[in-house]
Design a protein around this motif. Structure first.
Motif, PDB file in Angstrom:
ATOM      1  N   LYS A  20       0.823  -1.210   0.000  1.00  0.00           N
ATOM      2  CA  LYS A  20       0.000   0.000   0.000  1.00  0.00           C
ATOM      3  C   LYS A  20       0.862   1.266   0.000  1.00  0.00           C
ATOM      4  N   CYS A  23       1.810   1.927   4.048  1.00  0.00           N
ATOM      5  CA  CYS A  23       2.107   0.829   4.975  1.00  0.00           C
ATOM      6  C   CYS A  23       2.505  -0.421   4.190  1.00  0.00           C
ATOM      7  N   CYS A  25       1.067  -3.330   4.001  1.00  0.00           N
ATOM      8  CA  CYS A  25       0.007  -4.290   3.683  1.00  0.00           C
ATOM      9  C   CYS A  25       0.007  -4.583   2.187  1.00  0.00           C
ATOM     10  N   VAL A  37      -4.811  -5.579   6.359  1.00  0.00           N
ATOM     11  CA  VAL A  37      -4.979  -4.334   7.110  1.00  0.00           C
ATOM     12  C   VAL A  37      -3.962  -4.283   8.245  1.00  0.00           C
ATOM     13  N   CYS A  38      -3.676  -3.055   8.710  1.00  0.00           N
ATOM     14  CA  CYS A  38      -2.743  -2.885   9.826  1.00  0.00           C
ATOM     15  C   CYS A  38      -3.123  -1.602  10.559  1.00  0.00           C
ATOM     16  N   CYS A  41      -3.200   1.637   8.085  1.00  0.00           N
ATOM     17  CA  CYS A  41      -4.269   1.879   7.115  1.00  0.00           C
ATOM     18  C   CYS A  41      -5.659   1.845   7.751  1.00  0.00           C
TER      19      CYS A  41
HETATM   20 ZN   LIG Z   1      -1.847  -1.377   6.296  1.00  0.00          ZN
END
Ligand SMILES: [Zn+2]
Lengths: 477, 96
Positions: A20, A23, A25, A37-38, A41
């Motif tokens: 992304k 990040c 991901c 996801v993290c 984000c």
């Molecule tokens: Zn993320």
């Protein structure tokens, strides 16, 4: 009164990156909901976004291909709005200082080219996906797409008709494909297009009130929606009404645009500089390095195909509109010497089947090798051009090798005199009228007799041999 | 700029906040006082000074385009969901 349309387009292209924009991901399409996801984000407190270098490079490369000025200094901004697909309640975008601006795209239209200005190219993050069950009081949120890098490309309102809009979209898609910065897959939403459109009396220099048209999921839909919108705005004005500035959604099933009633506040985005990201500095060394890596672009490839393969300008234009079509052509033309013949087959039979079946050339069972092999079979007199079209259809369906199909279906051409003479004799016997007609000097009847003879061999006769034998037999008659 | 009742209501709505009548009244005077105080900065001629967008005079760091190897901390993230079902966050329906 005669009106003209004033159209500007806004594209969102998903950049082909592994991770992304801010990040680590994955951006892979089609993963299970919320598995990519993290904390960054999903906007949890205490995290900081870190910019993906490739996003910047791809955007600079696109800017250069569109002859834009690249900003040496630019920054990110927060676009604030509340919607559940946006966990931070703001989208990180660019506002005052886009990475690239003031470019041009040249589009083919009516046999000539027209220059459409590019206002800006900027980077931003995508939002998540909402799923609305058919009934109930809830929506489901999947944040996998949140933070996937997007490039927004905005044109000047230089477009004057829905056809020009279509051509602009196709040309831009083609450039992005050549640059390999986006896979431009419209079904997966990796390329989207919205339009602003107003109309004005032809020759006027002031602008009319514009509407924004959204929800078009193909470039043909863009053209249709704009055609509808031109007609609608003309009707409103003809009836003495006024155009309301609003967002309208294209309804493909009904073929109409419909007003999306939304509150005015929704457009108050209160942009401000993103405090979590320090301004981006781009130096000349980096820009030049990216410039040196710019691949051949569609218009350059078009010129080269004309020169290298001696094909007409028209053919070169059609073939290079898509990178993948041009790749196919070049691979086949390297294996088979008559490039014009390859071009005819790619633009003709192949394109017809692809359109018919809605398949993209890079996923089709006909390969450049198989097409070249098929054309060689015609040259070697194994099959006629007519039979070759049937064999082509079979390759398209099954992916079999041409020679194998010809063998399995007993399609080998008959050039053998011993086999053709009896056929010709029978045709002459069965058609005394036309034969007499031909002998009295009507050359046109010859075509009819050829057709009969060809039919009798189920199209398998070698046309040259058959022609020769038929003429000889008629002379002796 | 003067802060009016309409401005407060508009900003409150954009921020999804609701205030009682008394709170609204208080904000009108408080925010106007704050703005007046900051107005003092306008006495300085800044026509030759580029607007500051950040306090750090450095450039933004960048990362290489690499995907994290560990799986997403999905359960810990979903702990924050007011409502969840399987791996989905659930929100009040947002479509008519
Ligand atoms: Zn993320």
């Amino acid at each position: 009164m005669e009106y003209e349309a004033v159209i500007g387009l806004e594209f969102h292209a998903q950049l082909s990156t592994q991770s992304k924009i801010f990040c680590e991901c994955s951006t892979k399409f089609g993963a299970e909901p919320n598995t990519q996801v993290c904390p960054v984000c999903t906007g949890l407190p205490g995290v900081l976004p870190v910019l993906n270098r490739k996003v910047v490079e791809s955007t600079i490369m696109t800017g250069l291909a569109l002859t834009c000025e690249i900003a040496k200094y630019c920054k990110f901004a927060r676009k604030n709005y509340f919607y559940p697909d946006l966990p931070k309640n703001y989208q990180i975008s660019q506002y005052e200082d886009p990475l690239a601006k003031n470019g041009v795209i040249e589009i083919p239209i009516d046999g000539t080219t027209k220059r459409i200005g590019i206002t800006r190219v900027h980077m931003e993050e995508d939002a998540g996906k909402l799923i609305h069950p058919e009934s109930g009081h809830v929506s489901y949120v999947d944040f996998n797409r949140t933070g996937v890098p997007l490039m927004e490309i905005v044109t000047e309102p230089d477009i004057r008709s829905p056809e020009e809009a279509y051509s602009t979209a196709l040309t831009l898609k083609s450039i992005l494909e050549y640059l390999e910065v986006s896979d431009c897959n419209m079904e997966e939403g990796s390329l989207r297009c919205d339009a602003n459109i107003s109309i004005r009396p032809k020759g006027a220099t002031t602008l009319g009130v514009k509407t924004e048209v959204k929800n078009m999921n193909s470039f043909k839909a863009v053209q249709k929606a704009l055609e509808y919108e031109v007609a609608r705005q003309e009707k409103v004005l003809a009836e003495g009404g006024i155009i309301v500035q609003e967002t309208r959604l294209w309804d493909a099933d009904r073929g109409v645009t419909r007003s999306m009633r939304s509150k005015e506040e929704a457009h108050d985005y209160r942009y401000f500089p993103e405090p979590d990201l320090i301004p981006l500095i781009v130096d000349d060394t980096w820009i030049n390095e990216i410039r040196a890596r710019l691949p051949e672009l569609p218009h350059q490839r078009k010129r080269r195909l004309q020169e290298d393969y001696g094909i007409p300008e028209y053919d070169a234009g059609v073939l290079t509109a898509s990178k993948y079509t041009a790749d196919f052509f070049e691979q086949a033309a390297r294996l088979y010497s008559d490039a014009k013949s390859v071009s005819n087959w790619v633009m003709g039979e192949l394109q017809r089947y692809l359109n018919q079946e809605g398949i993209e050339i890079q996923r089709c069972k006909v390969t450049p090798e198989k097409l070249a092999e098929l054309l060689k079979l015609i040259d070697d007199g194994v099959i006629s051009g007519k039979i070759a079209k049937d064999v082509f259809g079979e390759i398209f369906r099954t992916g079999e090798h041409p020679a194998a199909i010809v063998k399995a279906k007993g399609l080998v051409q008959i050039a053998d005199e011993d086999a053709l003479v009896p056929v010709v004799n029978r045709v002459i016997e069965e058609n005394p009228g036309p034969v007499a007609d031909f002998l009295s000097g009507n050359e046109r009847t010859f075509g009819f007799l050829m057709g009969q003879a060809m039919k009798a061999t189920k199209g398998k006769a070698n046309p040259k041999a058959l022609n020769k034998i038929l003429r000889e037999r008629l002379k002796k008659h | 700029m003067r802060i009016t009742r309409e401005v407060i209501e508009h900003v409150a709505k954009l921020s999804r906040l609701s205030f009682k009548e008394k709170e609204l009244e208080g904000f009108i005077s408080q925010l106007n006082e704050i703005l007046q105080y900051v107005e003092k900065l306008n006495e300085l001629d800044t026509s030759d000074v580029p607007p500051t967008s950040h306090m750090f005079f450095t450039k933004t760091p960048m990362r290489e385009d690499r995907v994290r190897e560990e799986p997403s901390p999905i359960d810990r993230i979903l702990e924050n969901a007011p409502q969840r079902e399987d791996n989905f966050f659930i929100v009040p329906r947002v479509i008519e």
